[in-house]
Design a protein around this motif. Structure first.
Motif, PDB file in Angstrom:
ATOM      1  N   ASN A  29      62.615   5.761  -7.995  1.00 48.06           N
ATOM      2  CA  ASN A  29      61.470   4.963  -7.576  1.00 48.06           C
ATOM      3  C   ASN A  29      60.547   5.841  -6.738  1.00 48.06           C
ATOM      4  O   ASN A  29      60.897   6.967  -6.402  1.00 48.06           O
ATOM      5  N   SER A  30      59.348   5.340  -6.435  1.00 49.65           N
ATOM      6  CA  SER A  30      58.350   6.176  -5.768  1.00 49.65           C
ATOM      7  C   SER A  30      57.775   5.486  -4.538  1.00 49.65           C
ATOM      8  O   SER A  30      58.111   4.344  -4.236  1.00 49.65           O
ATOM      9  N   ASN A  31      56.854   6.181  -3.889  1.00 52.28           N
ATOM     10  CA  ASN A  31      56.134   5.628  -2.742  1.00 52.28           C
ATOM     11  C   ASN A  31      55.146   4.534  -3.150  1.00 52.28           C
ATOM     12  O   ASN A  31      54.757   3.707  -2.342  1.00 52.28           O
ATOM     13  N   SER A  32      54.694   4.569  -4.397  1.00 54.76           N
ATOM     14  CA  SER A  32      53.587   3.705  -4.810  1.00 54.76           C
ATOM     15  C   SER A  32      53.992   2.557  -5.732  1.00 54.76           C
ATOM     16  O   SER A  32      53.141   1.961  -6.369  1.00 54.76           O
ATOM     17  N   GLY A  33      55.287   2.249  -5.823  1.00 56.94           N
ATOM     18  CA  GLY A  33      55.703   1.094  -6.608  1.00 56.94           C
ATOM     19  C   GLY A  33      56.380   1.412  -7.925  1.00 56.94           C
ATOM     20  O   GLY A  33      56.891   0.499  -8.577  1.00 56.94           O
ATOM     21  N   MET A  42      71.738   1.565 -10.854  1.00 52.41           N
ATOM     22  CA  MET A  42      71.013   0.589 -10.044  1.00 52.41           C
ATOM     23  C   MET A  42      71.230   0.850  -8.552  1.00 52.41           C
ATOM     24  O   MET A  42      70.593   0.218  -7.712  1.00 52.41           O
ATOM     25  N   THR A  43      72.117   1.784  -8.216  1.00 54.63           N
ATOM     26  CA  THR A  43      72.407   2.096  -6.819  1.00 54.63           C
ATOM     27  C   THR A  43      71.147   2.440  -6.030  1.00 54.63           C
ATOM     28  O   THR A  43      70.971   1.934  -4.915  1.00 54.63           O
ATOM     29  N   PRO A  44      70.239   3.296  -6.551  1.00 58.37           N
ATOM     30  CA  PRO A  44      69.039   3.631  -5.777  1.00 58.37           C
ATOM     31  C   PRO A  44      68.173   2.408  -5.462  1.00 58.37           C
ATOM     32  O   PRO A  44      67.657   2.280  -4.349  1.00 58.37           O
ATOM     33  N   HIS A  45      68.033   1.518  -6.425  1.00 57.82           N
ATOM     34  CA  HIS A  45      67.210   0.328  -6.218  1.00 57.82           C
ATOM     35  C   HIS A  45      67.896  -0.622  -5.227  1.00 57.82           C
ATOM     36  O   HIS A  45      67.242  -1.228  -4.376  1.00 57.82           O
ATOM     37  N   ALA A  46      69.218  -0.720  -5.331  1.00 56.63           N
ATOM     38  CA  ALA A  46      69.975  -1.546  -4.390  1.00 56.63           C
ATOM     39  C   ALA A  46      69.851  -0.981  -2.979  1.00 56.63           C
ATOM     40  O   ALA A  46      69.718  -1.736  -2.010  1.00 56.63           O
ATOM     41  N   PHE A  47      69.884   0.340  -2.852  1.00 58.50           N
ATOM     42  CA  PHE A  47      69.741   0.979  -1.542  1.00 58.50           C
ATOM     43  C   PHE A  47      68.378   0.667  -0.935  1.00 58.50           C
ATOM     44  O   PHE A  47      68.283   0.294   0.242  1.00 58.50           O
ATOM     45  N   SER A  48      67.312   0.787  -1.719  1.00 59.75           N
ATOM     46  CA  SER A  48      65.968   0.457  -1.221  1.00 59.75           C
ATOM     47  C   SER A  48      65.927  -1.002  -0.764  1.00 59.75           C
ATOM     48  O   SER A  48      65.430  -1.308   0.325  1.00 59.75           O
ATOM     49  N   HIS A  49      66.450  -1.891  -1.582  1.00 58.93           N
ATOM     50  CA  HIS A  49      66.457  -3.314  -1.254  1.00 58.93           C
ATOM     51  C   HIS A  49      67.275  -3.575   0.015  1.00 58.93           C
ATOM     52  O   HIS A  49      66.854  -4.334   0.898  1.00 58.93           O
ATOM     53  N   PHE A  50      68.450  -2.958   0.128  1.00 57.63           N
ATOM     54  CA  PHE A  50      69.308  -3.157   1.292  1.00 57.63           C
ATOM     55  C   PHE A  50      68.606  -2.724   2.578  1.00 57.63           C
ATOM     56  O   PHE A  50      68.683  -3.420   3.596  1.00 57.63           O
ATOM     57  N   THR A  51      67.909  -1.583   2.538  1.00 52.64           N
ATOM     58  CA  THR A  51      67.228  -1.125   3.750  1.00 52.64           C
ATOM     59  C   THR A  51      66.145  -2.120   4.177  1.00 52.64           C
ATOM     60  O   THR A  51      65.946  -2.346   5.364  1.00 52.64           O
ATOM     61  N   PHE A  52      65.474  -2.715   3.209  1.00 58.43           N
ATOM     62  CA  PHE A  52      64.444  -3.711   3.498  1.00 58.43           C
ATOM     63  C   PHE A  52      65.058  -4.965   4.124  1.00 58.43           C
ATOM     64  O   PHE A  52      64.597  -5.449   5.154  1.00 58.43           O
ATOM     65  N   HIS A  57      63.042  -6.888   7.091  1.00 60.59           N
ATOM     66  CA  HIS A  57      61.781  -6.722   6.369  1.00 60.59           C
ATOM     67  C   HIS A  57      60.779  -5.875   7.146  1.00 60.59           C
ATOM     68  O   HIS A  57      59.580  -6.011   6.961  1.00 60.59           O
ATOM     69  N   GLU A  58      61.269  -4.980   8.015  1.00 64.08           N
ATOM     70  CA  GLU A  58      60.415  -4.112   8.823  1.00 64.08           C
ATOM     71  C   GLU A  58      60.229  -2.725   8.218  1.00 64.08           C
ATOM     72  O   GLU A  58      59.280  -2.036   8.539  1.00 64.08           O
ATOM     73  N   LEU A  59      61.168  -2.275   7.383  1.00 61.20           N
ATOM     74  CA  LEU A  59      61.040  -0.960   6.746  1.00 61.20           C
ATOM     75  C   LEU A  59      61.757  -0.967   5.411  1.00 61.20           C
ATOM     76  O   LEU A  59      62.541  -1.862   5.113  1.00 61.20           O
ATOM     77  N   ILE A  60      61.458   0.041   4.605  1.00 61.74           N
ATOM     78  CA  ILE A  60      62.132   0.214   3.318  1.00 61.74           C
ATOM     79  C   ILE A  60      62.187   1.704   3.006  1.00 61.74           C
ATOM     80  O   ILE A  60      61.237   2.443   3.273  1.00 61.74           O
ATOM     81  N   VAL A  61      63.322   2.136   2.491  1.00 63.05           N
ATOM     82  CA  VAL A  61      63.477   3.530   2.072  1.00 63.05           C
ATOM     83  C   VAL A  61      63.151   3.594   0.583  1.00 63.05           C
ATOM     84  O   VAL A  61      63.762   2.885  -0.228  1.00 63.05           O
ATOM     85  N   VAL A  62      62.160   4.419   0.236  1.00 58.05           N
ATOM     86  CA  VAL A  62      61.710   4.556  -1.151  1.00 58.05           C
ATOM     87  C   VAL A  62      61.612   6.030  -1.513  1.00 58.05           C
ATOM     88  O   VAL A  62      61.985   6.893  -0.741  1.00 58.05           O
ATOM     89  N   ASP A  63      61.084   6.296  -2.687  1.00 57.33           N
ATOM     90  CA  ASP A  63      60.975   7.644  -3.236  1.00 57.33           C
ATOM     91  C   ASP A  63      62.368   8.228  -3.414  1.00 57.33           C
ATOM     92  O   ASP A  63      62.640   9.374  -3.077  1.00 57.33           O
ATOM     93  N   ASP A  69      74.175   9.859  -7.267  1.00 54.84           N
ATOM     94  CA  ASP A  69      73.914   9.179  -6.001  1.00 54.84           C
ATOM     95  C   ASP A  69      73.719  10.164  -4.860  1.00 54.84           C
ATOM     96  O   ASP A  69      73.922   9.826  -3.690  1.00 54.84           O
ATOM     97  N   LEU A  70      73.320  11.386  -5.168  1.00 53.46           N
ATOM     98  CA  LEU A  70      72.966  12.377  -4.150  1.00 53.46           C
ATOM     99  C   LEU A  70      71.450  12.459  -4.134  1.00 53.46           C
ATOM    100  O   LEU A  70      70.822  13.010  -5.034  1.00 53.46           O
ATOM    101  N   TYR A  71      70.827  11.857  -3.117  1.00 50.39           N
ATOM    102  CA  TYR A  71      69.378  11.698  -3.065  1.00 50.39           C
ATOM    103  C   TYR A  71      68.719  12.766  -2.206  1.00 50.39           C
ATOM    104  O   TYR A  71      69.316  13.276  -1.269  1.00 50.39           O
ATOM    105  N   THR A  72      67.460  13.079  -2.540  1.00 47.96           N
ATOM    106  CA  THR A  72      66.689  14.048  -1.767  1.00 47.96           C
ATOM    107  C   THR A  72      65.335  13.466  -1.398  1.00 47.96           C
ATOM    108  O   THR A  72      64.806  12.606  -2.102  1.00 47.96           O
ATOM    109  N   ASP A  73      64.796  13.919  -0.305  1.00 45.45           N
ATOM    110  CA  ASP A  73      63.422  13.636   0.105  1.00 45.45           C
ATOM    111  C   ASP A  73      63.027  12.160   0.116  1.00 45.45           C
ATOM    112  O   ASP A  73      61.968  11.789  -0.376  1.00 45.45           O
ATOM    113  N   PRO A  74      63.863  11.265   0.680  1.00 43.15           N
ATOM    114  CA  PRO A  74      63.451   9.862   0.746  1.00 43.15           C
ATOM    115  C   PRO A  74      62.332   9.666   1.754  1.00 43.15           C
ATOM    116  O   PRO A  74      62.138  10.487   2.645  1.00 43.15           O
ATOM    117  N   GLN A  75      61.599   8.597   1.613  1.00 45.66           N
ATOM    118  CA  GLN A  75      60.512   8.246   2.526  1.00 45.66           C
ATOM    119  C   GLN A  75      60.808   6.874   3.122  1.00 45.66           C
ATOM    120  O   GLN A  75      61.298   5.987   2.435  1.00 45.66           O
TER     121      GLN A  75
END
Length: 85
Positions: A29-33, A42-52, A57-63, A69-75
């Motif tokens: 996923n990206s910064n812009s949707g 689906m783990t990356p999308h679940a991770f973004s959703h979980f952080t939100f 609902h104050e922040l979300i980890v994207v990009d 499941d070894l991620y780099t450069d999240p925003q």
């Protein structure tokens, strides 16, 4: 991942470094949707959703990108527009 601080250089610049990751690199996923609906993981999308949800609902980890499941450069995006990275 590590952060190096060059204290003897003007301004004490910081550098981010990380190990080379072998394997097929995927942008989930990206910064812009953008969401890769074809990705079988689906783990990356679940991770973004979980952080939100967990942040109230104050922040979300994207990009989310990387190998498996070894991620780099999240925003981290916040409701206040603060940069936490």
């Amino acid at each position: 991942m590590a952060v190096l601080e060059f204290v003897e250089r003007e301004g004490s610049p910081l550098y981010h470094i990380e190990h080379y990751i072998e394997g097929e690199y995927v942008k989930y996923n990206s910064n812009s949707g953008f969401v890769d609906a074809k990705a079988c993981r689906m783990t990356p999308h679940a991770f973004s959703h979980f952080t939100f949800e967990r942040s109230g609902h104050e922040l979300i980890v994207v990009d989310i990108q990387g190998v498996g499941d070894l991620y780099t450069d999240p925003q981290i995006h916040t409701t206040e527009g603060k940069n936490y990275i």
